[in-house]
Design a protein around this motif. Structure first.
Motif, PDB file in Angstrom:
ATOM      1  N   ASN A 443       0.889  -1.308   0.104  1.00  0.00           N
ATOM      2  CA  ASN A 443       0.136  -0.139   0.036  1.00  0.00           C
ATOM      3  C   ASN A 443       1.020   1.359  -0.029  1.00  0.00           C
ATOM      4  O   ASN A 443       0.670   2.375  -0.624  1.00  0.00           O
ATOM      5  N   ALA A 444       1.900   1.308   0.627  1.00  0.00           N
ATOM      6  CA  ALA A 444       3.076   2.330   0.862  1.00  0.00           C
ATOM      7  C   ALA A 444       3.418   2.605  -0.309  1.00  0.00           C
ATOM      8  O   ALA A 444       3.609   3.767  -1.157  1.00  0.00           O
ATOM      9  N   LEU A 445       3.685   1.475  -1.248  1.00  0.00           N
ATOM     10  CA  LEU A 445       4.570   1.538  -2.381  1.00  0.00           C
ATOM     11  C   LEU A 445       3.586   2.248  -3.637  1.00  0.00           C
ATOM     12  O   LEU A 445       3.852   3.171  -4.480  1.00  0.00           O
ATOM     13  N   THR A 446       2.201   1.869  -3.587  1.00  0.00           N
ATOM     14  CA  THR A 446       1.321   2.340  -4.736  1.00  0.00           C
ATOM     15  C   THR A 446       0.959   3.626  -4.414  1.00  0.00           C
ATOM     16  O   THR A 446       0.109   4.508  -4.963  1.00  0.00           O
ATOM     17  N   ARG A 447       1.132   4.356  -3.190  1.00  0.00           N
ATOM     18  CA  ARG A 447       0.982   5.925  -2.884  1.00  0.00           C
ATOM     19  C   ARG A 447       1.966   6.576  -3.705  1.00  0.00           C
ATOM     20  O   ARG A 447       1.859   7.930  -3.535  1.00  0.00           O
ATOM     21  N   ALA A 454       1.826  -3.309  -6.986  1.00  0.00           N
ATOM     22  CA  ALA A 454       2.868  -3.907  -6.495  1.00  0.00           C
ATOM     23  C   ALA A 454       2.524  -5.012  -5.562  1.00  0.00           C
ATOM     24  O   ALA A 454       1.543  -4.962  -5.178  1.00  0.00           O
ATOM     25  N   VAL A 455       3.517  -5.814  -5.461  1.00  0.00           N
ATOM     26  CA  VAL A 455       3.419  -7.008  -4.564  1.00  0.00           C
ATOM     27  C   VAL A 455       4.746  -7.285  -3.945  1.00  0.00           C
ATOM     28  O   VAL A 455       5.752  -6.850  -4.468  1.00  0.00           O
ATOM     29  N   VAL A 456       4.799  -7.512  -2.439  1.00  0.00           N
ATOM     30  CA  VAL A 456       5.898  -7.759  -1.719  1.00  0.00           C
ATOM     31  C   VAL A 456       6.136  -9.252  -1.297  1.00  0.00           C
ATOM     32  O   VAL A 456       5.258  -9.702  -0.550  1.00  0.00           O
ATOM     33  N   VAL A 457       7.295  -9.788  -1.563  1.00  0.00           N
ATOM     34  CA  VAL A 457       7.137 -11.202  -1.081  1.00  0.00           C
ATOM     35  C   VAL A 457       8.730 -11.360  -0.515  1.00  0.00           C
ATOM     36  O   VAL A 457       9.333 -10.367  -0.505  1.00  0.00           O
TER      37      VAL A 457
END
Length: 625
Positions: A443-447, A454-457
């Motif tokens: 959510n912070a990335l897409t701001r 974005a997706v984080v793994v």
């Protein structure tokens, strides 16, 4: 030490009331004994009690009392311990904040918790939601206040003791509310197993905003022991931390498995140089915060055995008050095929492994861990729906209205009553002991205005440690940001441990047939230098080339330039520790962790190393002491 104890719940006579009342009894009986040691000196129990009383009087005058949260932001000194104790003496609940966390996150926590009072050791950084800031330290004006305890605030064991924030899947951190009685139940519940007492010396390695600090601080002070605060720079240096453990004669050590592996590696490297590691006085090492692969203990057990110190793995969750299980680890657990065993519930706690229908899972069958009993927290502050979702009725408890916590963790029960931890059921992960919801990072990335998706793994770095990897898709029409810009963007709102080590740009995210992100189809990060702001400059000198080679190996990139920042390439504190050790061995010079943090580029570090190793013909001092 008693290592095998029963799991009978402690009776009412065992509960000592509030944490500050329990401490007051220790202070009355052990006034001249040293309570806490820090980089700023040491305090006896009497001195700590009086300092905390003075601050408690000030807090009481500002309206602090039962159920009132007070934010505490301070460096790891005796002042931090004084502040946390003072909040409880005033009747309030402490909200610990990491001074290094972004200001935006600190202000959110204060506003979300309704904290109108801040206790801090820095007068230069007030927070907007706070109405009153109390600055502590050498220049404070607390000496004019009474040194005796303030009048009783009416605090009961069921009142709040602290609120600790954890990562939230919606992008918003959530505050876990823990009461006095849950912490005192934890310490009474393990009494027979550990036999803590006034001869113990505890290191406080965990940050105050991490719940293991609750176990470390109150475990020491409520048993009359001595608490040794570990400064941040020492926490990052296994060499310096090992020296502190030896110098302070620490007996009780609490570590994440990842941090302990760094300590073990230091001992191995010391022995490889032909030196004997400093003798330690440890009698107990407790592992918590992440999964413990038993085989990683082999180097330690080969050197020290498994009798002293006793090695214990404890599974736990912030929502169930730090620790929930006990499992002593022995040489037998090093056998091939043994998983991350977490044992059984501690006294007063219960643990059930349930299937998707809420029924007990058969032995050997994976299910979700549900934790009940005395340690279940009150819930999430201001989140009644989420509290109801995760804190569910406990039909197995004889206590009316009892609840248990749905952990989201998977385990299976073995035939002998042990439990093997299998990992998360959702996408939540743990990195270096910190519980992280990737959704908060996403959510912070897409701001960022130029990031669409974005997706984080997680995957593993070259040292085998878990790391965060962010896959992102640029917004149409914008200028795609580089990793440095994305890292800076995240760093303004997230703590450093939540900033991904690697950023991978994609044209689109792969999807499953039902339209969800197909995490299994995400490409592995390429082992090449990311597109940094710094233009690539070829290392030239022998020192520069050696450093670049070491960094490339550890960071899994094909090349490293002169002005590339170690941390922008994906480095973190544990990799930095390894980089300093390997570089020092390869170059035949001493490379400290502080040098790498202060000079994070190949050019800067090489200049410092060349300067310290060059012959001196004047009195200049350009190197690190």
């Amino acid at each position: 030490m008693t290592v095998d104890g029963g799991n009978a719940p402690p009776g009412p006579a065992d509960h000592p009331g509030t944490l500050d009342a329990w401490f007051a009894r220790q202070a009355a009986g052990r006034g001249d004994a040293v309570a806490v040691t820090g980089p700023d000196g040491r305090l006896t129990y009497r001195e700590l009690d009086r300092r905390a009383n003075r601050l408690a009087h000030r807090l009481r005058s500002l309206g602090v009392g039962p159920e009132v949260p007070v934010a505490v932001r301070a460096a790891r000194t005796t002042g931090l311990v004084t502040a946390l104790l003072a909040v409880l003496k005033a009747g309030g609940a402490y909200l610990p904040m990491d001074p290094a966390s972004p200001r935006e996150r600190q202000e959110f926590m204060c506003a979300d918790a309704g904290a109108r009072v801040l206790v801090t050791d820095s007068a230069t950084d007030p927070l907007a939601p706070v109405a009153h800031t109390v600055v502590t330290g050498p220049a404070d004006d607390l000496d004019d206040l009474p040194a005796d305890s303030p009048p009783p605030a009416g605090t009961r064991p069921a009142n709040l003791a602290y609120v600790i924030y954890t990562s939230g899947s919606t992008g918003v951190p959530k505050g876990v509310m823990v009461e006095h009685r849950q912490v005192t139940a934890l310490l009474t519940g393990v009494r027979d197993r550990f036999g803590f007492g006034p001869d113990d010396v505890w290191s406080m390695f965990a940050p105050a905003a991490f719940d293991v600090s609750v176990w470390e601080m109150w475990g020491a002070l409520l048993h009359g022991g001595r608490l040794v605060l570990v400064p941040d720079d020492v926490r990052r240096s296994p060499q310096d931390f090992h020296a502190l453990l030896a110098r302070e004669r620490v007996t009780v050590l609490n570590q994440t498995p990842a941090a302990f592996r760094q300590l073990v590696r230091h001992e191995e490297e010391t022995a490889e140089r032909g030196d004997a590691p400093a003798r330690l006085d440890l009698r107990l090492v407790v592992f918590a915060g992440e999964a413990l692969p038993p085989q990683t203990l082999r180097p330690w057990i080969d050197r020290h055995g498994d009798a002293r110190p006793v090695l214990v793995n404890m599974y736990g969750i912030t929502e169930t008050t730090v620790h929930s299980t006990y499992r002593r680890m022995t040489e037998a657990d090093l056998a091939p095929g043994v998983g991350s065993v977490i044992g059984e519930a501690i006294g007063g706690w219960t643990m059930r492994v349930l299937d998707a229908r809420g029924r007990a899972a058969a032995a050997g069958t994976p299910g979700e861990i549900h934790v009940g009993g005395a340690g279940v927290a009150r819930g999430y502050l201001g989140r009644p729906a989420l509290t109801a979702e995760r804190f569910v009725p406990d039909p197995d408890s004889p206590v009316p209205g009892a609840r248990r916590y749905r952990s989201g963790d998977s385990a299976r029960r073995t035939g002998d009553g042990d439990h093997e931890y299998l990992g998360r059921l959702d996408h939540q992960v743990k990195i270096r002991g910190h519980r992280i919801e990737p959704g908060e990072i996403e959510n912070a990335l897409t701001r960022h205005p130029d990031v669409r998706d974005a997706v984080v793994v997680t995957d593993r770095d070259a040292a085998g440690e878990p790391r965060l990897v962010a896959y992102w898709v640029a917004a149409p029409g914008g200028a795609p940001p580089g990793p440095t810009e994305l890292r800076d963007h995240l760093g303004r709102g997230l703590p450093q441990y939540m900033v991904p080590a690697v950023f991978v740009a994609l044209d689109s995210l792969p999807l499953t047939l039902n339209g969800k992100v197909d995490r299994r189809a995400l490409p592995a990060p390429e082992e090449q230098r990311p597109d940094l702001d710094a233009e690539f400059a070829e290392p030239n000198t022998p020192t520069q080339k050696a450093l670049a080679d070491v960094w490339a190996d550890l960071l899994s990139v094909d090349r490293v330039g002169l002005d590339d920042d170690f941390f922008e390439l994906g480095g973190h504190s544990m990799l930095a520790t390894r980089a300093a050790a390997v570089a020092g061995e390869r170059l035949g010079v001493r490379v400290t962790l502080r040098m790498l943090f202060d000079r994070p580029t190949v050019r800067e570090l090489a200049e410092a190393l060349d300067a310290t190793s060059a012959p001196r013909h004047d009195n200049s001092d350009r190197g690190d002491a």
